[in-house]
Design an enzyme around this catalytic site. Sequence first.
Site, PDB file in Angstrom:
ATOM      1  N   GLU A 228      -7.321  -1.744 -15.570  1.00 16.45           N
ATOM      2  CA  GLU A 228      -7.893  -2.223 -14.306  1.00 16.45           C
ATOM      3  C   GLU A 228      -8.724  -1.110 -13.642  1.00 16.45           C
ATOM      4  O   GLU A 228      -9.802  -1.360 -13.116  1.00 16.45           O
ATOM      5  CB  GLU A 228      -6.765  -2.701 -13.385  1.00 16.45           C
ATOM      6  CG  GLU A 228      -7.223  -3.264 -12.062  1.00 16.45           C
ATOM      7  CD  GLU A 228      -6.983  -4.772 -11.920  1.00 16.45           C
ATOM      8  OE1 GLU A 228      -6.298  -5.361 -12.760  1.00 16.45           O
ATOM      9  OE2 GLU A 228      -7.509  -5.344 -10.941  1.00 16.45           O
TER      10      GLU A 228
ATOM     11  N   HIS B  96       0.828  -1.212   0.000  1.00 10.69           N
ATOM     12  CA  HIS B  96       0.000   0.000   0.000  1.00 10.69           C
ATOM     13  C   HIS B  96       0.861   1.260   0.000  1.00 10.69           C
ATOM     14  O   HIS B  96       0.574   2.237   0.693  1.00 10.69           O
ATOM     15  CB  HIS B  96      -0.977   0.003   1.187  1.00 10.69           C
ATOM     16  CG  HIS B  96      -2.111  -0.960   0.986  1.00 10.69           C
ATOM     17  ND1 HIS B  96      -3.241  -0.655   0.267  1.00 10.69           N
ATOM     18  CD2 HIS B  96      -2.250  -2.256   1.369  1.00 10.69           C
ATOM     19  CE1 HIS B  96      -4.052  -1.706   0.246  1.00 10.69           C
ATOM     20  NE2 HIS B  96      -3.465  -2.699   0.895  1.00 10.69           N
TER      21      HIS B  96
ATOM     22  N   TYR C 202     -10.058  -0.956  -0.500  1.00 18.36           N
ATOM     23  CA  TYR C 202      -8.832  -0.563  -1.199  1.00 18.36           C
ATOM     24  C   TYR C 202      -8.965   0.876  -1.701  1.00 18.36           C
ATOM     25  O   TYR C 202      -8.099   1.722  -1.458  1.00 18.36           O
ATOM     26  CB  TYR C 202      -8.562  -1.523  -2.366  1.00 18.36           C
ATOM     27  CG  TYR C 202      -7.255  -1.257  -3.062  1.00 18.36           C
ATOM     28  CD1 TYR C 202      -6.097  -1.917  -2.668  1.00 18.36           C
ATOM     29  CD2 TYR C 202      -7.160  -0.328  -4.087  1.00 18.36           C
ATOM     30  CE1 TYR C 202      -4.882  -1.671  -3.290  1.00 18.36           C
ATOM     31  CE2 TYR C 202      -5.962  -0.065  -4.715  1.00 18.36           C
ATOM     32  CZ  TYR C 202      -4.823  -0.742  -4.326  1.00 18.36           C
ATOM     33  OH  TYR C 202      -3.625  -0.483  -4.936  1.00 18.36           O
TER      34      TYR C 202
ATOM     35  N   SER D 218      -4.939 -11.074 -12.122  1.00 20.04           N
ATOM     36  CA  SER D 218      -5.523 -10.114 -13.063  1.00 20.04           C
ATOM     37  C   SER D 218      -4.444  -9.278 -13.744  1.00 20.04           C
ATOM     38  O   SER D 218      -4.538  -9.003 -14.945  1.00 20.04           O
ATOM     39  CB  SER D 218      -6.567  -9.237 -12.383  1.00 20.04           C
ATOM     40  OG  SER D 218      -5.989  -8.493 -11.354  1.00 20.04           O
TER      41      SER D 218
ATOM     42  N   ASP E 298       1.752  -4.449  -9.508  1.00 19.61           N
ATOM     43  CA  ASP E 298       1.485  -5.800 -10.005  1.00 19.61           C
ATOM     44  C   ASP E 298       1.825  -5.968 -11.489  1.00 19.61           C
ATOM     45  O   ASP E 298       2.580  -6.879 -11.847  1.00 19.61           O
ATOM     46  CB  ASP E 298       0.027  -6.195  -9.720  1.00 19.61           C
ATOM     47  CG  ASP E 298      -0.330  -6.057  -8.250  1.00 19.61           C
ATOM     48  OD1 ASP E 298       0.589  -5.908  -7.430  1.00 19.61           O
ATOM     49  OD2 ASP E 298      -1.523  -6.089  -7.924  1.00 19.61           O
TER      50      ASP E 298
HETATM   51  C1  GLA Z   1      -2.935  -4.649  -4.756  1.00 25.44           C
HETATM   52  C2  GLA Z   1      -2.738  -3.570  -5.834  1.00 25.44           C
HETATM   53  C3  GLA Z   1      -1.307  -3.053  -5.820  1.00 25.44           C
HETATM   54  C4  GLA Z   1      -0.862  -2.633  -4.431  1.00 25.44           C
HETATM   55  C5  GLA Z   1      -1.191  -3.728  -3.417  1.00 25.44           C
HETATM   56  C6  GLA Z   1      -0.925  -3.290  -2.003  1.00 25.44           C
HETATM   57  O1  GLA Z   1      -2.187  -5.792  -5.072  1.00 25.44           O
HETATM   58  O2  GLA Z   1      -3.061  -4.089  -7.095  1.00 25.44           O
HETATM   59  O3  GLA Z   1      -1.185  -1.991  -6.731  1.00 25.44           O
HETATM   60  O4  GLA Z   1      -1.422  -1.407  -4.067  1.00 25.44           O
HETATM   61  O5  GLA Z   1      -2.548  -4.144  -3.503  1.00 25.44           O
HETATM   62  O6  GLA Z   1       0.427  -3.104  -1.809  1.00 25.44           O
END
Ligand code: GLA
Length: 381
Positions: free
Chosen positions: A156, A32, A218, A124, A168
Amino acid sequence: MKALVEKAFFDLFEQRPILSFAPGRINLIGEHTDYQEGFVFPAAVEQGIWVAIQKNQLGKCRLYSLDFQEEFSFDPTAFSPKKGHWANYVMGFLAQLKQAGYEFQSFDMVIGGNIPVGAGLSSSAALSVAIGTALSELFDLSLSKKSIALYSQKSEHLYAGVNCGIMDPYASAFGVKGKALLLDCRTNTHEEIEADFGDYSLILVNSKVKHSLADSAYNQRRAACEESVRILLSEFPEIKTLRDIPVSQLEKVSQLLSAELFPKAKHVITEDDRTHRAAESLKSGRLEEFGTLLKESHQSLSEDFEVSCKELDFLAETSWKIPGVLGSRMMGGGFGGCTINLVKNSEINHFQDILGEAYENEFDIQPEFIPVKIGQGARIV
Ligand code: GLA
């Protein structure tokens, strides 16, 4: 899996496809922080998504998902998101290409993979990156890895409704076998760091829960960080994001933010610092220190950022007490999915027995143990 995807394509569409692969990711530490332009420390895994693709002359795109055993068709000149549907990842990526002015025609596609779904390994992002890699090859677009990662992230946001960060898709696109990526989410550049864990191995423990508030929470956490930045600008006019605030200023930050906002900001600020220290300790082989930072990261995510859940807390806290475990923490967005654990090779069986039994007694769920090896990023295969 590759052979399965290729065969399914041939059976369905009677052509030889081009194939791409993109891996899922783990994150060693730095959770995060990406959407506050901070630092993260992910790596690609060996499991991933394969995409088979070839042009057709039909004026419509025909997709098939092996996982869902389901077809989907759409007109590439006129399409829109379909709530919760896997085909959004294809349409979302195409929408980005269109917007950027790239030209393409209709195509057929088969998708298959071996990433445990819902485990927090970013299936994803792997899907989007595999789609981008395939489209780039098929239509000769020469998309860079960075563009593929950025289009995946945007896709996304717009087609899946999650305001995720860059971590990711970036890790999936840029992963290097045996290395973790210390990624700066402001400049979107990284340093590769040898992930040598000596007598220890990385093991994920899948809690097998995914609480439904995950996506909305989130987006709320992200918004809370942005709100803090707006407030902090009065005293720190030079900042752009929480990344710009050093740990030494926490005291001042605590005076400016509400009791609700401060712990969230504190997590991001301290997590950035932990990420740097963890990268340094891994570089110099100080694994105990690395493990302690994982534990501190979990405590901060759970108590301050409030994105853990009772299952993840139980897995991490129980692991800290098991001999041979150097570190354990929740991984990814939170509210379910996996913990990541650094466990001594000779103690792995013992670790699995003790933790498996304790978790099952507490929640009546058998956790899944997933050993991970760091693999190579996206490519044509
Ligand atoms: C998810 C999001 C990432 C990141 C993590 C937390 O995986 O896709 O971009 O923010 O949560 O670190």
